[in-house]
Write an enzyme that holds these catalytic residues in place. Structure first.
Site, PDB file in Angstrom:
ATOM      1  N   LYS A  52       0.840  -1.213   0.000  1.00  0.00           N
ATOM      2  CA  LYS A  52       0.000   0.000   0.000  1.00  0.00           C
ATOM      3  C   LYS A  52       0.874   1.262   0.000  1.00  0.00           C
ATOM      4  O   LYS A  52       0.629   2.203  -0.754  1.00  0.00           O
ATOM      5  CB  LYS A  52      -0.942  -0.005   1.218  1.00  0.00           C
ATOM      6  CG  LYS A  52      -2.056  -1.040   1.062  1.00  0.00           C
ATOM      7  CD  LYS A  52      -2.836  -1.314   2.330  1.00  0.00           C
ATOM      8  CE  LYS A  52      -3.735  -2.526   2.096  1.00  0.00           C
ATOM      9  NZ  LYS A  52      -4.442  -2.981   3.309  1.00  0.00           N
ATOM     10  N   GLN A  96      -4.913  -1.634   9.390  1.00  0.00           N
ATOM     11  CA  GLN A  96      -4.687  -2.953   8.793  1.00  0.00           C
ATOM     12  C   GLN A  96      -5.294  -4.030   9.693  1.00  0.00           C
ATOM     13  O   GLN A  96      -5.003  -4.106  10.881  1.00  0.00           O
ATOM     14  CB  GLN A  96      -3.180  -3.184   8.598  1.00  0.00           C
ATOM     15  CG  GLN A  96      -2.835  -4.458   7.866  1.00  0.00           C
ATOM     16  CD  GLN A  96      -3.374  -4.493   6.426  1.00  0.00           C
ATOM     17  OE1 GLN A  96      -3.251  -3.528   5.680  1.00  0.00           O
ATOM     18  NE2 GLN A  96      -3.977  -5.604   6.039  1.00  0.00           N
ATOM     19  N   ASP A 119     -11.055   2.528   3.387  1.00  0.00           N
ATOM     20  CA  ASP A 119     -11.301   1.081   3.270  1.00  0.00           C
ATOM     21  C   ASP A 119     -12.789   0.800   3.046  1.00  0.00           C
ATOM     22  O   ASP A 119     -13.169  -0.301   2.655  1.00  0.00           O
ATOM     23  CB  ASP A 119     -10.847   0.366   4.554  1.00  0.00           C
ATOM     24  CG  ASP A 119      -9.603  -0.473   4.335  1.00  0.00           C
ATOM     25  OD1 ASP A 119      -9.397  -0.929   3.189  1.00  0.00           O
ATOM     26  OD2 ASP A 119      -8.839  -0.667   5.295  1.00  0.00           O
TER      27      ASP A 119
END
Ligand code: NAD
Length: 290
Positions: A52, A96, A119
């Site tokens: 990422k 995460q 997200d």
């Protein structure tokens, strides 16, 4: 059989984003900024976070990685998220997953400002997406849609079978493919662990598009797929010999498919690309650019 190549598609999307960012920066604006929170030392998470951050560099974004120890208290994480929410220099934040067991994942997701939730896991974004409104769409599901779009795979009026009902993949992709979205308007069946085997086989054998996200190597076998089907393999499984495989018996299933995603180099790449699209959207929202 043709490959739905996530590497090629992601590179093309990130290059488009990078051109836009170059234009914004030339006009005097700061760069988009993504903040990544990583808790503990989970090897797959380390590798996802690394890709990422790398993709941020390619897109022309700034990023920072905030590391917390495995033993961090939920309250400390919540306090840090509150600071990030209030910081105008950060456009998007991801935590995460998975988090250590002593931390309530939903508390953490719910604490993220929905306008920075790139997200797309916050209930506000999930709700907006479900209702067909503008939202940050869950990155893996959005990435799959972008991949289908890139390769011009017809979705409208097709019969799709999604296997797996997780909040991060199966559930959102089943909603997105059935919604009246640009990539959508399909007739979707959502199967899960309680779906009787015979019913699952009936469904997959007549599916035009199969999306599988169960986390079981070789789950989709040749006999489950009709000739010419499109197969999207979301699974990422590390075998004992260290090899990374998906949920599909690629060697045999690929012979019957019209299109199939490889693992690695398929959906995983698209998840990261979709995060970049969401981050750009957060930035554009901040500066009233769209
Ligand atoms: P999960 O691991 O939370 O849950 C598995 C799902 O599979 C459940 O909904 C369960 O009902 C279903 N399932 C299990 N056994 C089944 C069976 N026999 N028949 C039908 N359904 C069954 O799901 P997840 O978090 O979406 O992860 C699934 C896989 O996708 C994992 O391998 C994960 O690593 C991978 N993943 C990949 C990406 C990516 O970017 N490529 C992103 C997220 C997850």
């Amino acid at each position: 059989m043709k490959l739905l190549d996530g590497k090629i598609c992601a590179a093309s999307l990130v290059s488009e984003i990078s051109k836009k960012v170059t234009g914004y920066v030339a006009s005097g604006l700061r760069k988009p900024h993504m903040t990544v929170i990583l808790v503990g030392e989970h090897a797959p998470s380390e590798s996802y976070v690394k890709s990422k951050i790398k993709s941020c560099e390619s897109a022309g974004f700034e990023s920072d990685l905030l590391r917390f120890s495995e033993n961090v208290m939920e309250a400390e994480l919540l306090a840090r998220i509150a600071e990030i929410n209030a910081d105008p220099a950060t456009d998007g934040v991801i935590v995460q997953l998975p988090l250590p067991k002593h931390i309530n994942q939903q508390h953490i997701i719910n604490a993220i400002d929905p306008e920075k939730d790139i997200d797309g896991f916050h209930p506000t974004n999930f709700g907006r997406m479900t209702l067909g409104q503008k939202a940050f769409r869950p990155a893996t599901a959005y990435g799959i849609c972008k991949l289908l779009q890139f390769y011009e795979i017809p979705v409208k009026a097709k019969h799709c079978v999604v296997i797996g009902r997780s909040n991060i993949v199966g559930k959102p992709i089943s909603i997105m493919l059935s919604n009246d979205f640009e990539i959508g308007n399909a007739t979707v069946t959502l199967a899960h662990i309680e779906t009787p085997r015979e019913l699952l086989l009936d469904e997959t054998r007549r599916a035009d598009i199969i999306v599988v996200a169960v986390g079981i190597p070789g789950f989709i076998t040749e006999d489950m797929v009709k000739e010419g089907a499109v197969v999207i393999d979301v699974g990422i499984n590390r075998l004992e010999n260290g090899k990374l495989v998906g949920d599909v018996d690629f060697e045999n299933v690929s012979k019957k498919c019209s299109w199939i995603t490889p693992v690695p180099g398929g959906v995983g790449r698209m998840t990261v690309a979709a995060l970049m699209i969401n981050t750009l959207m957060a930035y554009q929202n901040n500066f009233d650019l769209i």
